[in-house]
Structures are given as structure tokens and as C-alpha cells.
Design a protein around this motif. Structure first.
Motif, short mmCIF file in Angstrom:
data_model
loop_
_atom_site.label_atom_id
_atom_site.label_comp_id
_atom_site.label_asym_id
_atom_site.label_seq_id
_atom_site.Cartn_x
_atom_site.Cartn_y
_atom_site.Cartn_z
N MET A 58 0.83 -1.21 0.00
CA MET A 58 0.00 0.00 0.00
C MET A 58 0.86 1.26 0.00
SD MET A 58 -2.98 -0.95 2.71
CE MET A 58 -2.33 -2.39 3.51
N ALA A 59 0.26 2.31 -0.52
CA ALA A 59 0.91 3.62 -0.47
C ALA A 59 0.74 4.17 0.95
CB ALA A 59 0.29 4.56 -1.48
N GLN A 60 1.53 5.18 1.26
CA GLN A 60 1.47 5.76 2.60
C GLN A 60 0.11 6.42 2.85
OE1 GLN A 60 4.62 8.51 3.49
NE2 GLN A 60 4.41 8.14 5.68
N THR A 61 -0.45 6.16 4.02
CA THR A 61 -1.73 6.78 4.35
C THR A 61 -1.59 7.74 5.52
OG1 THR A 61 -2.28 5.08 5.96
CG2 THR A 61 -2.98 4.68 3.70
N GLY A 62 -0.48 7.65 6.24
CA GLY A 62 -0.34 8.46 7.45
C GLY A 62 -1.22 7.95 8.58
N SER A 63 -1.77 6.77 8.41
CA SER A 63 -2.61 6.21 9.47
C SER A 63 -2.00 4.89 9.92
CB SER A 63 -4.03 5.99 8.95
OG SER A 63 -4.04 4.89 8.07
N VAL A 64 -2.71 4.25 10.80
CA VAL A 64 -2.24 3.00 11.39
C VAL A 64 -2.07 1.91 10.34
CG1 VAL A 64 -4.52 2.11 11.92
CG2 VAL A 64 -2.60 1.55 13.41
N VAL A 65 -2.79 2.03 9.23
CA VAL A 65 -2.72 1.01 8.19
C VAL A 65 -1.29 0.87 7.66
CG1 VAL A 65 -3.57 0.37 5.89
CG2 VAL A 65 -5.12 1.33 7.57
N ASP A 66 -0.51 1.94 7.74
CA ASP A 66 0.88 1.88 7.29
C ASP A 66 1.67 0.80 8.04
OD1 ASP A 66 0.38 3.92 5.59
OD2 ASP A 66 1.26 5.49 6.86
N ASN A 67 1.19 0.49 9.26
CA ASN A 67 1.91 -0.47 10.09
C ASN A 67 1.27 -1.84 10.10
OD1 ASN A 67 3.83 1.41 10.98
ND2 ASN A 67 2.39 2.22 12.48
N LEU A 68 0.32 -2.09 9.19
CA LEU A 68 -0.44 -3.34 9.26
C LEU A 68 -0.20 -4.21 8.03
CD1 LEU A 68 -3.86 -2.04 10.60
CD2 LEU A 68 -1.96 -3.00 11.90
N ILE A 69 -0.47 -5.48 8.24
CA ILE A 69 -0.45 -6.44 7.14
C ILE A 69 -1.88 -6.95 7.03
CG2 ILE A 69 0.44 -8.66 6.36
CD1 ILE A 69 2.92 -8.08 8.16
N LEU A 70 -2.52 -6.68 5.92
CA LEU A 70 -3.93 -7.04 5.77
C LEU A 70 -4.06 -8.33 4.99
CD1 LEU A 70 -5.47 -3.54 4.91
CD2 LEU A 70 -5.01 -4.56 7.14
N THR A 71 -4.99 -9.14 5.43
CA THR A 71 -5.21 -10.43 4.79
C THR A 71 -6.69 -10.78 4.93
OG1 THR A 71 -4.42 -12.71 4.74
CG2 THR A 71 -4.68 -11.71 6.92
N PRO A 72 -7.23 -11.66 4.11
CA PRO A 72 -8.62 -12.06 4.31
C PRO A 72 -8.77 -12.66 5.70
CG PRO A 72 -7.82 -12.87 2.22
CD PRO A 72 -6.64 -12.31 2.93
N ILE A 73 -9.94 -12.48 6.27
CA ILE A 73 -10.16 -12.97 7.62
C ILE A 73 -9.98 -14.49 7.69
CG2 ILE A 73 -12.67 -13.33 7.47
CD1 ILE A 73 -12.67 -11.61 10.17
N GLU A 74 -10.25 -15.15 6.59
CA GLU A 74 -10.13 -16.61 6.55
C GLU A 74 -8.69 -17.05 6.76
OE1 GLU A 74 -11.67 -14.79 4.34
OE2 GLU A 74 -13.75 -15.46 4.23
N SER A 75 -7.73 -16.18 6.38
CA SER A 75 -6.32 -16.53 6.59
C SER A 75 -6.05 -16.74 8.07
CB SER A 75 -5.40 -15.41 6.09
OG SER A 75 -5.49 -15.28 4.71
N VAL A 76 -6.58 -15.82 8.87
CA VAL A 76 -6.34 -15.90 10.31
C VAL A 76 -6.98 -17.16 10.86
CG1 VAL A 76 -6.68 -14.73 12.51
CG2 VAL A 76 -6.17 -13.40 10.45
N TRP A 77 -8.17 -17.45 10.37
CA TRP A 77 -8.81 -18.69 10.81
C TRP A 77 -7.98 -19.90 10.39
CZ3 TRP A 77 -14.13 -16.85 8.56
CH2 TRP A 77 -14.69 -15.91 9.45
N ALA A 78 -7.51 -19.83 9.14
CA ALA A 78 -6.75 -20.97 8.62
C ALA A 78 -5.49 -21.20 9.45
CB ALA A 78 -6.39 -20.73 7.15
N VAL A 79 -4.83 -20.11 9.83
CA VAL A 79 -3.61 -20.26 10.62
C VAL A 79 -3.91 -20.93 11.95
CG1 VAL A 79 -1.77 -19.05 11.82
CG2 VAL A 79 -2.56 -18.23 9.61
N HIS A 80 -4.99 -20.49 12.58
CA HIS A 80 -5.23 -20.97 13.93
C HIS A 80 -5.99 -22.28 13.96
CE1 HIS A 80 -4.02 -16.79 14.58
NE2 HIS A 80 -3.38 -17.35 15.60
N ASP A 81 -6.72 -22.60 12.90
CA ASP A 81 -7.33 -23.93 12.80
C ASP A 81 -6.34 -24.90 12.18
OD1 ASP A 81 -9.47 -22.67 13.72
OD2 ASP A 81 -10.63 -22.69 11.85
N GLY A 82 -5.29 -24.32 11.66
CA GLY A 82 -4.38 -25.01 10.77
C GLY A 82 -3.87 -26.34 11.27
#
Lengths: 481, 208
Positions: free
Chosen positions: A181-205
Motif C-alpha cells: 500500500m501507499a502511505q496513508t499516514g494512518s495506522v494502516v501503514d503499520n499493518l499487514i492485511l489479509t482475508p479474515i479466513e487466513s487468520v482462521w486458517a492459521v489458527h485452525d491449521g
């Protein structure tokens, strides 16, 4: 102008005293200046990070913690909530938009956030490279994440459990970077976004075979429990592909609408859309009917960390938070409200610092007075000489005032620069974007006026002494004759 | 032309001083001799407008000094009168040259750098122009004081006990200095002293 020149020369001829006066003054000014910068930075960055989120739903606990963790991404989450339950509340005509967040992992200290593309849209995040995440192992990384970690499109990485760099690595599941992503000057600059299912997949994994964990995983799992849920997410993805945000924003709402066959429900909905208030009973009736529409026979154990809500109408603020807090096992917290509360707590600290800074400035003022007084006493013959050489009383009066003002003004300049130097080296908070604050703040200009007034006040008595100097008496004093 | 007419000055709680009438033509010099406490310094300060007489008249080149306003008197003194003291005063933060320039600036005169350079040249202190005056020797400081007193090309140069701390040789040197043609227009030296050694160099002497 010559008087200014003389005043400067007089100060320079006493470098130790002058430097001490400047330094002391600068310290006081720089503290206040730093407070002004911090206050503005915090308010601005928080404003940017609120991004229009009206309410956050999450697990019960501290509301401030909920806001810090899910809006500013600065604290640990309060716990998990049931996605289905949260959706039932959020699918509500009072709510314009709802965005689920699933937290839990990080990559080198940067949080991996399971969410939808709407989250990025909330912050007006644009792509700098690649494309948005669509399917399960895909991530789009924030500007600062890419800069600090060197992640590039096509890179694969493992997440680490928790929010700190060290911890249990989910080394059986790798994410793939599809975009930056391009710079937003917001907290998103510090985040890694992924589909919510990824997080489920990791923890159900652990329970699954990890080679096929995206759509198949979803289909496979959800066929057993809930067609709707999985379809819903597929719908989402289709919308992203077509880039039709408008449709998308309303998709939840229209989904809810489908269940409104009851004329009373319809009436409530229409009234909300018209911006009218509804009673609490009507609201509860409405929500209950929603839950009824979704709930029967469904056993969805999917969990998320929080749900961000954007209101359709301000009326929601009266009903929704209370309803959630009282009749569900979740809590609702208003980011604006909670952060204001937090700021008012911080304000005590700022006030105390401010007080100390003003004490220092007053002491600096006294120091300037002592400096000028001593120089005048020791060099009163100089004043008499100036008078002999043709300088009127007013000139020597003004010269002393100018000396005090130069010290105050110089102290102010040094303080403002010092504040920026300190600001520059200050470790920035996680949720604070890198914004250069080279510009003078209005508060600092006001501070200049106070500083000059202090200089004036400190020099007025020495200046009066100089004005009153008796040339004859001074020149004929035993030590001068 | 400097003239005084029945000048009377009284310090608070002190006896009044009545001064004899003085006259000093342009270019002439004048020696005011008197013991300590005879009012020499008071008279010099009256002439220069530092003090204002209770009564009497003081006229310098057609200007009645005692009728000027305070600021006007300061400027008049700065421009028309140079002053040399027994102790050498200067502004600490300024170099020799800057001190000379201050004399021009503070009196509101146009700065005339070539005049200052000539003065320093004639007084033999050119090489000291960038030094701070407190680093100069006594003799150098005296020449510097004279240069400053002459910075505005005054008509009158008032000196208070310029020689009382000097030995005979230096006293003679001082006399040589003030006889130098330092400026284009002749300067009237008015010297107040108790130093009898100076008597022989002056024809115009007032004893208090």
C-alpha cells in the motif's frame, strides 16, 4: 538599528552569562513546544485513525483497551467474539457498514489483520504496487511494513503468534505478499492485511492438511455448517474483483433487507432511513428479528477479535451501544468517546509538564533579570559614557529592553529548534505515522509572545535603572575619578 | 565661542557654587585650575550639559545650552564636545574602532570612517583598532580616549584631570598630543585640573 547592534555586542561580550540565559530559556520553551507538537500529533493521528468508525464491538473488558487494540492497534485485544453474533447485531439498518477484524499474529512486530477490503477503503489506502489480497494466503502490506521489513510483492513469510516479534512461529502456514500500500499516514501503514479466513486458517491449521487451505478449506468446512456464511465471503470477493465499492458498501444492508418481510420491521427500517428516531423497544424487536432470521439451526463457531461499525444515522448512538452492552455478552465502545477519556487522562500529565515548563520560563526570566542587572551594575560607567557620547536616556532604556528581548527571542528560537531535534529522535509510537512537524505551530507563535513579554518584564527594571543613571554622579564616583 | 555668565550650581543639601564668568574663543585653550572640591568637575559638567545650573547662562557657539531639552542637550554634547576623563571609559563589548564609531552613531552624526582612521593614524593607535580597549596600556588608552573625544569633530574638548596620574615625562607627552593638529578645524581644549605642571603651557587660566 544601531541600538540593536550595541545590545547584541553587549550580550556577546558576556558569553557565559548569555549562553546560560539562552539555554535556560530554551529548555522551558522546548518543553512547551514538545507538548504542543505531541498534542497536535496525537490528536491528528488519532483523528486519522478513527477514520469514521463510530463504534467497536468486541469481547467484554476495558473499553479503552478494545479501542486501543482494534482501532489504534496499540494494545492487546480484549478477547474474541462470535462472528455470527456480531453480524446479527451489525446487520441493522442503523449501521451503514461493518468490518470484521481478526487479530492474533504478527510479522516482525507488525500486526497481521484478518479483515475485508473495506478496512483498507476505510483509510483510503491506495496500492503502491501489486494488487489487493483476495484469497487466503494473500496479504497486502502497509507502507511502513514494506519499508521496515523489505517485504516485496511475491515474498512469502510466516506469521508469529502474538503481537511481539518473538513467539511461536506458525511455520506451517505462509502468507504471500500480493501488494504494497501507499502511505496513508494512518495506522494502516503499520499493518499487514489479509482475508479474515487466513487468520482462521492459521489458527485452525493444526487440524488440517496445509496444502489446500483456501477456497477449498472454506467450502469444505462451511458446507457442513452454514452455506450463507461462506457464500457471503465469496460474494465479497466477487465485489472486489469488480471494484464496485458502492454496491459493496450496501451489500450487508441489502442482505439484511432480504429478511424483512414483516411490515413492522419494514416500517422501522424506513423510519431509520428517513433519519427518525426509533424507540428502544423497536430496536430490540428489530435486532431480535434479525437474530431470528439468521440463528435457527446454525452453529457457527467462527470467532473474530472485533467488529468496526459505521453508523447510518446518528440515532444509532443512542440505542446501539446500550443495547449491545446490556443484552449481549459483547461490549460496544465508541472510539471518539474512549480516546477523549484517554486524552483527558493524559492531559493531567501535559498540565503538570506545562506547569514545570512555565516554572522554568519564569526562572529564566529572573535569570535574564539578574544577568542584565549585574552587567548594568558592573558597567554603569558604560551607560554614563554612552550618555556623554550623546545617547539620550530613551536610547539606553531601549537598549536594555532590547537586550532582554534578544535573550527571550533567542531562547524561543533555540527552544523551538531543540523541541524539533528531540522530536526527531523520539521513538515514534506504533500508531503514530511519520509526519514531519517542521512547521511552526500556532501555539508556538503564542509562546513567542509570552516569551517576549517575559523578556520585557525581566529587563524593564534594569532598563529603568539605565534610564535613571546620573551621569555626573557616576563619572565622579571615587572608583571612576 | 563659549561663554558663561554668573553660573550658580547647588547640589542637594550642599553649598552653592558660584563660578566666575568664562570665555573661550574658538581654537583657544583654557585651563581651569583648582583644588579638590573647588568645583572643577562640576564646572566641566555644567559646560558639557551633564549638569544644569540653577541660574546663569551658558552659551556655546550661539546655543544656550541650559535652555535645551534633555535629549537635545545630550545630542549637542555628543556632537560639539569631546570629553576626556582621568579614568579611561569605554564600552567593553566593542573594539577600539567600534568604540570610536559608537561615538559618532550615538550622537546621531553620520559615520565618517576615514576621519576615524586618520585620527587613529595620527595618534598612533591604528594597529590597535581591532583590539578591545581594556587590553590597551595606559598610554594607549589615553590616546584612544582622545581619539574618541575627537570622533565627532567637536569644537571643544573637555578634559577632567587628564594628567594627574601621569609622571612628568608622560605629562609632557600629553601636552604634545593635544598640540598636534589632530583635526582640520582647531579644537579648544578646556582642561580642569589641580596639576600645577600644566600652568606653564596655557595663557588662558582660570583659578577656582
Amino acid at each position: 538599528m544601531y541600538i540593536l547592534n550595541l545590545a547584541l555586542k553587549r550580550l556577546i561580550s558576556r558569553p557565559a552569562n548569555t549562553l546560560l540565559s539562552l539555554l535556560l530559556f530554551a529548555i522551558g520553551i522546548s518543553i512547551i513546544s514538545l507538548i504542543i507538537l505531541a498534542d497536535r500529533q496525537m490528536k491528528e493521528s488519532v483523528q486519522r485513525n478513527l477514520a469514521g468508525v463510530d463504534l467497536v464491538m468486541g469481547a467484554k473488558g476495558s473499553p479503552v483497551q478494545l479501542i486501543l487494540s482494534s482501532v489504534l492497534h496499540a494494545d492487546y485485544p480484549t478477547g474474541n467474539i462470535n462472528l455470527r453474533e456480531a453480524q446479527n447485531i451489525a446487520r441493522n439498518p442503523l449501521v451503514k457498514q461493518y468490518i470484521p477484524l481478526a487479530l492474533g499474529d504478527n510479522y516482525r512486530g507488525f500486526r497481521i489483520v484478518g479483515t475485508t477490503i473495506e478496512y483498507a477503503e476505510l483509510y483510503n489506502a491506495a496500492l503502491a504496487e501489486g494488487r489487493w489480497f483476495e484469497d487466503v494466503p494473500e496479504v497486502t502490506v502497509g507502507y511502513r511494513v514494506a519499508r521496515m521489513t523489505g517485504l516485496e510483492v511475491g515474498d512469502r513469510f510466516y506469521g508469529v503468534h502474538g503481537f511481539r516479534d518473538v513467539g511461536h512461529a506458525h511455520d506451517y502456514f505462509h502468507y504471500t505478499v500480493t501488494g504494497i500500500m501507499a502511505q496513508t499516514g494512518s495506522v494502516v501503514d503499520n499493518l499487514i492485511l489479509t482475508p479474515i479466513e487466513s487468520v482462521w486458517a492459521v489458527h485452525d491449521g493444526h487440524d488440517h492438511d496445509h496444502d489446500g487451505h483456501n477456497h477449498d478449506d472454506c467450502d469444505h468446512e462451511h458446507h457442513e455448517h452454514d452455506h450463507d456464511e461462506c457464500d457471503h465471503h465469496h460474494d465479497n470477493h466477487q465485489h472486489h474483483n469488480h471494484d464496485s465499492h458502492d454496491d459493496h458498501e450496501h451489500s450487508h444492508f441489502h442482505q439484511a433487507e432480504n429478511h424483512l418481510d414483516d411490515p413492522q420491521l419494514n416500517e422501522i427500517r424506513l423510519r431509520i432511513e428517513a433519519g427518525e428516531d426509533i424507540s428502544r423497544e423497536e430496536m430490540e424487536f428489530f435486532i431480535a428479528s434479525q437474530q431470528h432470521a439468521h440463528a435457527p439451526g446454525v452453529d457457527d463457531h467462527r470467532e473474530i477479535t472485533a467488529m468496526l461499525l459505521v453508523y447510518r444515522s446518528p440515532a444509532a448512538n443512542i440505542q446501539l451501544p446500550r443495547m449491545i452492552n446490556e443484552s449481549t455478552n459483547m461490549q460496544a465502545a465508541s472510539p471518539a468517546l474512549e480516546l477523549n477519556r484517554l486524552f483527558s487522562l493524559l492531559a493531567f500529565g501535559f498540565d503538570a509538564l506545562n506547569l514545570i515548563a512555565w516554572a522554568i520560563i519564569i526562572i529564566s526570566g529572573i535569570n535574564i533579570f539578574v544577568h542584565l542587572w549585574n552587567t548594568l551594575k558592573r558597567g554603569i560607567a558604560e551607560i554614563a559614557l554612552m550618555r556623554v557620547m550623546g545617547a539620550g536616556r530613551q536610547k539606553v532604556f531601549v537598549m536594555l529592553l532590547v537586550q532582554g528581548m534578544i535573550l527571550a527571542f533567542g531562547g524561543w528560537i533555540a527552544g523551538v529548534f531543540l523541541a524539533r531535534a528531540i522530536w526527531w529522535f523520539l521513538p515514534s509510537f506504533h500508531f503514530m505515522p511519520d509526519v514531519a512537524f517542521a512547521m511552526l505551530q500556532p501555539g508556538e507563535l503564542l509562546l513567542l509572545i509570552y516569551a517576549l513579554a517575559t523578556g520585557l518584564l525581566a529587563s524593564i527594571i534594569p532598563a529603568w535603572m539605565a534610564y535613571r543613571t546620573d551621569v555626573h554622579f557616576t563619572l565622579t564616583r571615587p572608583e571612576n575619578a | 565661542m563659549l561663554t558663561t555668565h554668573s553660573l550658580i550650581f547647588q547640589y542637594p543639601y550642599g553649598n552653592p557654587f558660584a563660578f566666575p564668568d568664562l570665555q573661550c574663543k574658538a581654537g583657544e585653550s583654557l585651563l581651569i585650575l583648582g583644588e579638590s572640591g573647588s568645583g572643577k568637575t562640576t564646572l566641566l559638567h555644567l559646560l558639557s550639559g551633564i549638569l544644569t545650573p540653577q541660574s546663569g547662562d551658558l552659551e556655546v557657539d550661539g546655543t544656550k545650552i541650559n535652555q535645551l531639552k534633555n535629549t537635545e542637550r545630550d545630542v549637542f554634547r555628543g556632537k560639539q564636545m569631546g570629553m576626556v576623563f582621568q579614568k579611561h571609559f569605554f564600552m567593553e563589548g566593542l573594539s577600539v574602532f567600534e568604540n570610536l564609531k559608537a561615538a559618532q552613531k550615538l550622537s546621531g552624526s553620520l559615520s565618517d570612517i576615514s576621519h576615524l582612521e586618520q585620527l587613529m593614524e595620527k595618534l598612533g593607535i591604528s594597529h590597535l583598532s581591532k583590539k578591545k580597549p581594556y587590553k590597551l596600556s595606559q598610554g594607549e588608552q589615553q590616546r584612544f580616549s582622545i581619539a574618541r573625544a575627537l570622533a565627532n569633530k567637536p569644537s571643544y574638548l573637555l578634559a577632567d584631570e587628564p594628567t594627574s596620574s601621569l609622571d612628568d615625562r608622560n605629562c609632557e607627552k600629553f601636552i604634545e598630543l593635544i598640540r598636534l593638529p589632530l583635526t582640520e578645524k582647531p579644537v579648544s581644549w578646556i582642561i580642569a585640573t589641580h596639576d600645577q605642571r600644566l600652568k606653564k603651557y596655557f595663557s588662558n587660566i582660570y583659578e577656582l
